[in-house]
Design a protein around this motif. Sequence first.
Motif, short mmCIF file in Angstrom:
data_model
loop_
_atom_site.label_atom_id
_atom_site.label_comp_id
_atom_site.label_asym_id
_atom_site.label_seq_id
_atom_site.Cartn_x
_atom_site.Cartn_y
_atom_site.Cartn_z
N PRO A 1 0.80 -1.23 0.00
CA PRO A 1 0.00 0.00 0.00
C PRO A 1 0.83 1.28 0.00
CG PRO A 1 -0.19 -1.16 2.10
CD PRO A 1 0.51 -2.07 1.17
N VAL A 2 2.03 1.22 0.58
CA VAL A 2 2.91 2.40 0.55
C VAL A 2 3.39 2.66 -0.87
CG1 VAL A 2 5.10 3.36 1.37
CG2 VAL A 2 3.61 2.10 2.95
N LYS B 1 1.92 1.77 -3.61
CA LYS B 1 0.77 2.20 -4.40
C LYS B 1 0.45 3.66 -4.15
CE LYS B 1 -3.99 0.94 -5.55
NZ LYS B 1 -5.12 -0.01 -5.26
N SER B 2 0.47 4.09 -2.89
CA SER B 2 0.15 5.49 -2.57
C SER B 2 1.20 6.43 -3.14
CB SER B 2 0.06 5.66 -1.05
OG SER B 2 -1.10 5.05 -0.54
N TYR C 1 7.17 7.60 6.56
CA TYR C 1 6.68 6.26 6.86
C TYR C 1 7.63 5.62 7.86
CZ TYR C 1 3.50 6.77 2.95
OH TYR C 1 2.51 7.22 2.11
N THR D 1 -1.85 5.74 3.78
CA THR D 1 -2.06 4.97 2.56
C THR D 1 -3.55 4.97 2.27
OG1 THR D 1 -2.28 2.88 3.77
CG2 THR D 1 -0.07 3.47 2.99
#
Length: 495
Positions: free
Chosen positions: A261-262, A264-265, A422, A448
């Motif tokens: 998800p990181v 992707k974001s 993050y 995210t």
Amino acid sequence: TVGRGGSEVSPYTLEPLGIDYPLADVDVLFAAARDAMPAWARATPRERLGVCMEIVDRLYDRIFESAQAVMHTAGQSEPMSYAGSGTNALDRGVEALAYAHAAMSDVPPEATWERRFGSTTIRLRKRYQLVPRGVSVCFVCATFPTWNAYPAMLASLATGNPVIVKPHPTAILPMALAVRTCREVIRAAGFSPDLVTMCLDTMEAPIGKVLVQHPQTAIVDFTGSARFGAWVEANAHPALCYSETSGVNTVVVESVDQLEPVIKSLATTLSLFSAQMCTSPQNIYVPREGIRHAGGRIGADEFGALLAQGIAALAGDPKRAAPIMAALQGPSTVALIDRMAEEGARHGRVLLPSAPYAHPDFPRARTRTPLLVGVEAGAHELYGEERFGPIGFVITTADRDAALHEAAADAKAGGGITAFLYSTDERYVERGVAAYSAAGAQLTCNLTGPMPLNFAAAYSDYHVTGLNPAGNATLTDLAFVASRFRITQSRMPAS
């Protein structure tokens, strides 16, 4: 009006819009604004705020026309033109009006004062008047014309100041429509429409310096490049100057729960409107020992490769890419991407080359996918300033402490507006909050999901701090509004 001008070209069709606009004599515009000002200044704050709220309502009624104008001048996608340059921009305008109301309401119309002097009691009636500064000049940028303009224009109008709007010569139409709406509402309310006018120039013959240094200029709102913004800040005096220029926005990836998800974001945010926003991330710092995650640890090189794959997957699907990446506003961005690719190959390596993507609705659209470059920390000549457009750098640092230090230093020196961190280490996160606060950048941690990382909401997000070179004003706080008027008083014996 001394002529007609306008040569806008749609980033989607690459054809001229075929619209021309009145060119005005600068001195006559200032004179007209000054003539319109006294009656507007005599109106009560409540009356002015009412007119301004009617302007917002009328702009909302015409939001789809404005969205099309933004799309075919700025290059934003249709959804962003409606939301970011429509509803969100109007929210920012209403926010400015709320602060104007608060600032003006803080000053009572009158007060009774008394004090004993010896055996005599002196009693005075004191009256207070809110006096506008004077003519406000609002510079509008090419890629997000309404988002900064609406709050600036409405803050000046609400506090009694006329506004001359200076649009970017490649993106006139959105502001021409807005100025026309303002003038219609103001005229219907019984005031001179010359409280809001528009002043055009061309790329070949700019007049920005003339407007900034005009003797009748009392307020300057500037959104645009860091280079000209620095000149405006240095030369606007004695006019007030509210500026937002550019940002070297950074990301630190130290540790994560889930990697996918990181990635992707970050891939989505790096691609959003082809990174033609002042809040787009640019410099991504990764410690050499890698990033801890639930499955173990991933090295900096592997992280860069995964991020490149994430961007490529998005860019490879035109139906997904079109509403996210949209189009490039101007050809100069294409040239910058190509130059950064050459320099990136010399200083490091190109992780993902940039290339046009085929827009499904506009086959001639000016498009480019993001360029991603991997470099070692220290190549500041490459990434130490804003590279406006879809250009990102994955920067390897000695360790996690160096990553945070380098990223915060970028924001302080280059002008960071937003920053992203993050980490699963709460103490490291708190160190990040402190470091970015000292650098004057807004920080988003561990976000995210479907919301773009750099989305800035009205009413709860402060945009720009004034603590680094990204600008000296905040959207929106009392300081953005309160100095646009001053207070005079009279006093006399009270019966």
